[in-house]
Enzyme design. Structure first.
Site, short mmCIF file in Angstrom:
data_model
loop_
_atom_site.label_atom_id
_atom_site.label_comp_id
_atom_site.label_asym_id
_atom_site.label_seq_id
_atom_site.Cartn_x
_atom_site.Cartn_y
_atom_site.Cartn_z
N HIS A 1 -0.71 -55.07 68.74
CA HIS A 1 -1.04 -56.45 68.79
C HIS A 1 -1.49 -56.92 70.26
O HIS A 1 -0.51 -56.77 70.98
CB HIS A 1 0.18 -57.45 68.11
CG HIS A 1 0.20 -57.25 66.84
ND1 HIS A 1 0.69 -58.59 66.06
CD2 HIS A 1 -0.10 -56.48 65.53
CE1 HIS A 1 0.71 -58.37 64.68
NE2 HIS A 1 0.20 -57.06 64.38
N TYR B 1 2.74 -68.73 65.90
CA TYR B 1 3.88 -69.77 66.45
C TYR B 1 3.42 -71.15 66.03
O TYR B 1 2.57 -71.41 66.89
CB TYR B 1 4.33 -69.10 67.67
CG TYR B 1 5.23 -68.05 67.93
CD1 TYR B 1 4.56 -66.86 68.21
CD2 TYR B 1 6.46 -67.66 67.83
CE1 TYR B 1 5.06 -65.44 68.31
CE2 TYR B 1 7.15 -66.59 67.99
CZ TYR B 1 6.48 -65.41 68.15
OH TYR B 1 6.84 -64.18 68.33
N PRO C 1 15.43 -66.38 68.43
CA PRO C 1 14.28 -65.42 68.14
C PRO C 1 13.23 -65.65 68.57
O PRO C 1 12.14 -64.83 68.78
CB PRO C 1 14.56 -64.94 66.65
CG PRO C 1 15.11 -66.41 65.99
CD PRO C 1 16.05 -66.83 67.22
N LYS D 1 12.76 -61.32 71.72
CA LYS D 1 13.48 -60.68 72.76
C LYS D 1 14.72 -59.96 72.52
O LYS D 1 15.46 -58.87 73.24
CB LYS D 1 13.60 -61.74 74.03
CG LYS D 1 12.66 -62.28 74.74
CD LYS D 1 12.03 -61.31 75.82
CE LYS D 1 10.86 -61.18 76.04
NZ LYS D 1 9.77 -60.61 75.39
N TYR E 1 6.24 -62.35 77.32
CA TYR E 1 6.31 -61.99 75.81
C TYR E 1 6.28 -60.48 75.71
O TYR E 1 6.72 -59.75 75.00
CB TYR E 1 5.39 -62.68 75.03
CG TYR E 1 5.47 -62.64 73.61
CD1 TYR E 1 5.92 -63.48 72.82
CD2 TYR E 1 4.87 -61.52 72.93
CE1 TYR E 1 6.20 -63.37 71.45
CE2 TYR E 1 4.97 -61.32 71.54
CZ TYR E 1 5.42 -62.32 70.80
OH TYR E 1 5.66 -62.05 69.30
#
Ligand code: RFL
Ligand code: PHB
Length: 385
Positions: free
Chosen positions: A72, A196, A288, A292, A380
């Site tokens: 991704h 998200y 979550p 991580k 990220y």
């Protein structure tokens, strides 16, 4: 019985540590409370950082991940329906891999030749300052294993951290007033990348495991019961939190797994007590939102494996002496990022009008600033170890 290292817990941390020690010729036994099927039945993380992919390769178990994992290059954030894509490759020259924790665990289990004792009950750690050994019960019989080092990789509720005297441990904790209700479904993901979403009704996440299997989450109050959520109720709530185009594209179906996970930030310090070392969720928990937890578990055991290999081969104790401080530095940075992502994207019962405007300003800043986007992308995709 005697071994060099006893590893408590056969989650990803314990299995990866076991694999790295095995490859280095260090004798280690894993003790796991549950059965292999139970361990493989847990549906958890889905996103691997580059460092975790590299570690899978170093452990010689990367082949299926490279064949089946999905690279991704970015994610989408959505705030009250306004969308912002972050292109990690453009922003920071890195990417992540969607490959489920279940698959990581399966690959590590399959590769392991050394002994793993499953269904080990009443595991107890003894004398880890002077004469370390572990006792456990299996099929009604109590056994003892002596060792040089113990690695506590037994998750947040495990026995290892609880064996340390309270006075030797400092803990830092934030419990959030909500959890994630997650659903797994055999339908294609709604989008190529993860979404998200912040919404006045609460956070939602569109994730995936493969081109035909999707994972979705919605924020729910802490005391919510999974029985109160039919599949239809879940899909209605998810659609309400997504922007209309995404909601329209959502393919729904019968859930094959549904569960609620509470959200918590937690760090224990230090992570070494004589011959006992804590790693993974036994040492720390992140909410979550930043993806991580699994990655931190992997980076802890990469450092711990090198330190133990060095110590067992009598070369040097520098690695085991430095372990706690070294991994805590990275842990706190991941704690900060996970807390920040959680704060930005969830609704908080006590936020008030001011808190909601600050969240909106945070999103608008992110949408307008390449530097802010680079910061998110850097965290990220994984900070260097
Ligand atoms: P685990 O996986 O909890 O494994 C610990 C093992 O120890 C065993 N055990 C014992 N064995 C012997 N004696 C005892 N007394 C024992 N007590 C426990 C347990 O049975 C178990 O097998 O810890 P580990 O290895 O440190 O791995 C940590 C990860 O599992 C965790 O951080 C992640 O799943 C967190 N997480 C995510 N992390 C990511 O990096 N990316 C994600 O996308 C992501 N998504 C998630 C997540 C966690 C979630 N939940 C359910 C909390 C999504 C969710 C919903
Ligand atoms: C998941 O697919 O389970 C997942 C993905 C990203 C997260 C958390 C969980 O941030």
């Amino acid at each position: 019985m005697r071994t060099e290292v006893i590893i408590i817990g056969a989650g990803p941390a314990g299995l990866m540590l076991g694999r790295l020690l095995e490859l280095a010729g260090v004798d280690a036994i894993i003790l796991e409370r549950k059965s292999p099927d139970y361990v493989l039945g847990r549906i958890r993380a889905g996103v691997l950082e580059q460092g975790s992919m590299d570690l899978m390769d170093r452990a010689g178990v990367g082949a299926r991940m490279h064949a089946e994992g999905l690279i991704h290059h970015g994610v989408e954030l959505s705030f009250d329906g306004d969308r912002q894509r972050l292109d990690f490759t453009d922003l920071i020259g890195r990417h992540v891999m969607v490959y489920g924790q279940t698959e990581v665990t399966r690959d590590l289990m399959a590769a392991r030749k050394a002994q793993t004792i499953y269904d080990a009950e009443n595991v107890e750690l003894h004398d880890f300052d002077t004469n370390p050994h572990v006792t456990y019960t299996k099929d009604g019989v109590t056994h003892r294993i002596d060792c040089r080092f113990i690695a506590g990789c037994d998750g947040f509720h495990g026995v290892s951290r609880q064996s340390v005297p309270q006075s030797a441990l400092t803990t830092f904790e934030r419990v959030y007033p909500f959890g994630w209700l997650g659903i797994l479904v055999d339908k294609p993901p709604v989008a190529d990348e993860l979404i998200y979403a912040h919404h006045a009704r609460g956070f939602a996440l569109c994730s995936q495991r493969s081109p035909t299997r999707s994972r979705y989450y919605v924020q729910v109050p802490t005391d919510e019961k999974v029985e109160a959520w039919s599949d239809d109720r879940f899909w209605d709530e998810l659609r309400a939190r997504l922007n209309p185009e995404t909601a329209e594209a959502l393919q729904t179906g019968s859930s094959i797994e549904k569960s609620i996970a509470p959200l918590r930030s937690f760090v224990a310090e230090p992570l070494r007590f004589g011959c006992l070392f804590l790693a993974g969720d036994a040492a720390h928990i992140v909410p979550p939102t930043g993806a991580k937890g699994l990655n931190l578990a992997m980076s802890d055991v990469a450092v711990l494996a090198d330190a133990l290999i060095e110590a067992v081969s009598e070369k040097s104790e520098a690695g085991i002496n430095a372990y706690s401080a070294k991994v805590l530095d990275r842990i706190w940075k991941a704690e900060r990022f996970s807390w920040w992502m959680t704060s930005l994207l969830h609704t908080f019962p006590d936020a008030g009008a001011f808190g909601r405007r600050i969240q909106r300003a945070d999103f608008d800043y992110l949408a307008s600033s390449r530097i802010a986007q680079q910061s998110l992308a850097e965290n990220y995709t994984g900070l260097p170890s």
